[in-house]
Scaffold this motif. Structure first.
Motif, short mmCIF file in Angstrom:
data_model
loop_
_atom_site.label_atom_id
_atom_site.label_comp_id
_atom_site.label_asym_id
_atom_site.label_seq_id
_atom_site.Cartn_x
_atom_site.Cartn_y
_atom_site.Cartn_z
N LEU A 2 0.81 -1.22 0.00
CA LEU A 2 0.00 0.00 0.00
C LEU A 2 0.83 1.26 0.00
N LEU A 3 1.96 1.21 0.73
CA LEU A 3 2.83 2.37 0.65
C LEU A 3 3.49 2.29 -0.70
N ASP A 34 5.45 14.60 -1.67
CA ASP A 34 5.58 13.23 -1.13
C ASP A 34 4.51 12.31 -1.75
N ASP A 36 3.56 9.35 -0.95
CA ASP A 36 2.72 8.65 0.03
C ASP A 36 1.61 9.57 0.54
N ARG A 37 1.97 10.82 0.77
CA ARG A 37 0.96 11.79 1.18
C ARG A 37 -0.06 12.01 0.04
N ASP A 73 -2.47 9.26 0.19
CA ASP A 73 -3.43 9.48 1.28
C ASP A 73 -4.60 10.33 0.77
N LEU A 74 -4.26 11.41 0.06
CA LEU A 74 -5.28 12.38 -0.35
C LEU A 74 -6.14 11.86 -1.50
N ALA A 114 -6.44 8.27 -2.43
CA ALA A 114 -7.09 6.98 -2.14
C ALA A 114 -7.92 7.02 -0.85
N GLY A 115 -7.49 7.85 0.12
CA GLY A 115 -8.11 7.85 1.43
C GLY A 115 -9.62 8.07 1.42
N PRO A 116 -10.10 9.16 0.81
CA PRO A 116 -11.55 9.41 0.84
C PRO A 116 -12.35 8.29 0.17
N ALA A 129 -6.61 19.43 -2.98
CA ALA A 129 -5.91 19.06 -1.75
C ALA A 129 -4.40 18.95 -2.00
N LEU A 130 -4.04 18.35 -3.16
CA LEU A 130 -2.63 18.14 -3.49
C LEU A 130 -1.90 19.45 -3.73
N ALA A 161 -2.84 22.43 -2.49
CA ALA A 161 -3.15 23.45 -1.47
C ALA A 161 -1.86 23.92 -0.79
N ASP A 221 -15.69 12.07 4.27
CA ASP A 221 -14.76 11.33 3.40
C ASP A 221 -13.45 12.11 3.24
N GLY A 276 -10.93 10.41 5.61
CA GLY A 276 -10.39 9.39 4.71
C GLY A 276 -8.87 9.33 4.66
N PRO A 277 -8.21 10.45 4.35
CA PRO A 277 -6.74 10.39 4.25
C PRO A 277 -6.07 9.97 5.55
N TRP A 288 -6.71 6.21 6.08
CA TRP A 288 -5.85 5.46 5.15
C TRP A 288 -4.44 5.34 5.70
N ARG A 289 -3.89 6.49 6.12
CA ARG A 289 -2.51 6.49 6.60
C ARG A 289 -2.34 5.69 7.89
N VAL A 319 -2.61 1.73 5.81
CA VAL A 319 -1.20 1.56 5.45
C VAL A 319 -0.36 1.24 6.70
N SER A 334 -5.18 20.89 3.37
CA SER A 334 -5.60 20.14 2.18
C SER A 334 -7.09 19.80 2.23
#
Lengths: 185, 185
Positions: A118-119, A144, A146-147, A150-151, A153-155, A182-183, A185, B150, B154-155, B158-159, B163, B178
């Motif tokens: 996942l990472l 990053d 991984d961050r 997060d933004l 896939a997370g939601p 978000a990315l 911002a 979400d 969510g992020p 996820w983290r 992960v 973000s």
């Protein structure tokens, strides 16, 4: 069966047993029965059900997700969300992933394998999408991956796999716009 | 023990058994032993381990999270992330939540209970934060609180929970910025 066919049959059986029976309740016997092979055929290849599942996770991870390469950050994010939503709504994935996460909480080896999947790796899909967006000037140097994941896939994961919600019309379109905001911002 | 004490002791035992043993492997016997009561004391109150866990989930849901009310959307989101990160990093929560999600995939009753907890209710924290941000003109009328959740939760989920990553210095600050950008995109 040829040796490779046996291995493939066992792998498929592990996947199905994980989805139907769950890690805690499944057994090497059940896997062998489902694969149509003897128990010794399984034990010759893997020493335990944990080893079997770790091997499966690693094999799936090695395949990875296709890198979209649409030419824009927004296009790439939208494409990634489409693929991820499809995968997360697959009935097998929706049962197997939580099983792996539960076992991860109990077993450091499993946690490490899941983390490796996942990472995002250096050549993982998020790393490539971010690298190309940086090259186009859409994201700042040093973003990053991984961050970013997060933004992005997370939601979606929260909605589909945690809450068990649906995807209303236009949800992924809106999420792509939000993720890019978000990315950047 | 008084009746209320017995109920409380059983609830605590369920929580601990879930975290240590997991839903699949835990038993009413084990819960009773840990609570220091007889099995009949458990069965008098709940008909099964599923009923016990559903009751626990509902009790936790009824408490809810505190509504931050900092006076700005950014402040509220930042405060929510702090509380959520604290909860998700708690060793018991980090084991119990995946257990509940696994059982949700197998059991519609559990899925419904978990959904009721996680999908923010009308008076849930996301609903209040969104309503107040709309009143201040920070978010448009008709902003969906579930979608807001979400983007906020969510992020982080996820983290931390999927992960199994860490929270680098400043991560929550950046995530708050973000999330607000995502919400207002």
């Amino acid at each position: 069966m040829l040796r490779d066919d046996v291995t493939a049959a066992i792998r498929t059986a592990v996947f199905e047993e994980l989805a139907e029976t769950g890690f805690a309740r499944m057994s090497v016997e059940g896997i062998a029965r489902r694969a149509g092979v003897g128990k010794t055929a399984v034990y010759r290849r893997w020493k335990s059900k944990l080893a079997l599942v770790l091997d499966l996770v690693t094999a799936v991870a090695a395949q990875g997700l296709p890198v979209p390469r649409t030419g824009s950050l927004h296009g790439d994010v939208r494409a990634l969300l489409e693929v991820a939503a499809h995968a997360l709504r697959h009935p097998v994935a929706s049962r197997v992933i939580p099983e792996l996460l539960v076992e991860s909480a109990r077993n450091p080896e499993m946690a490490q394998a899941v983390k490796a999947v996942l990472l995002d790796s250096r050549d993982g899909v998020a790393a490539v999408v971010v690298r190309e967006a940086v090259a186009r000037g859409e994201l700042p140097e040093g973003t990053d991956p991984d961050r970013a994941l997060d933004l992005i896939a997370g939601p979606l994961y929260w909605r589909l796999a945690v809450v068990g919600g649906d995807l209303p019309e236009g949800y992924l379109d809106g999420l792509a716009v939000s993720a890019v905001a978000a990315l950047t911002a």
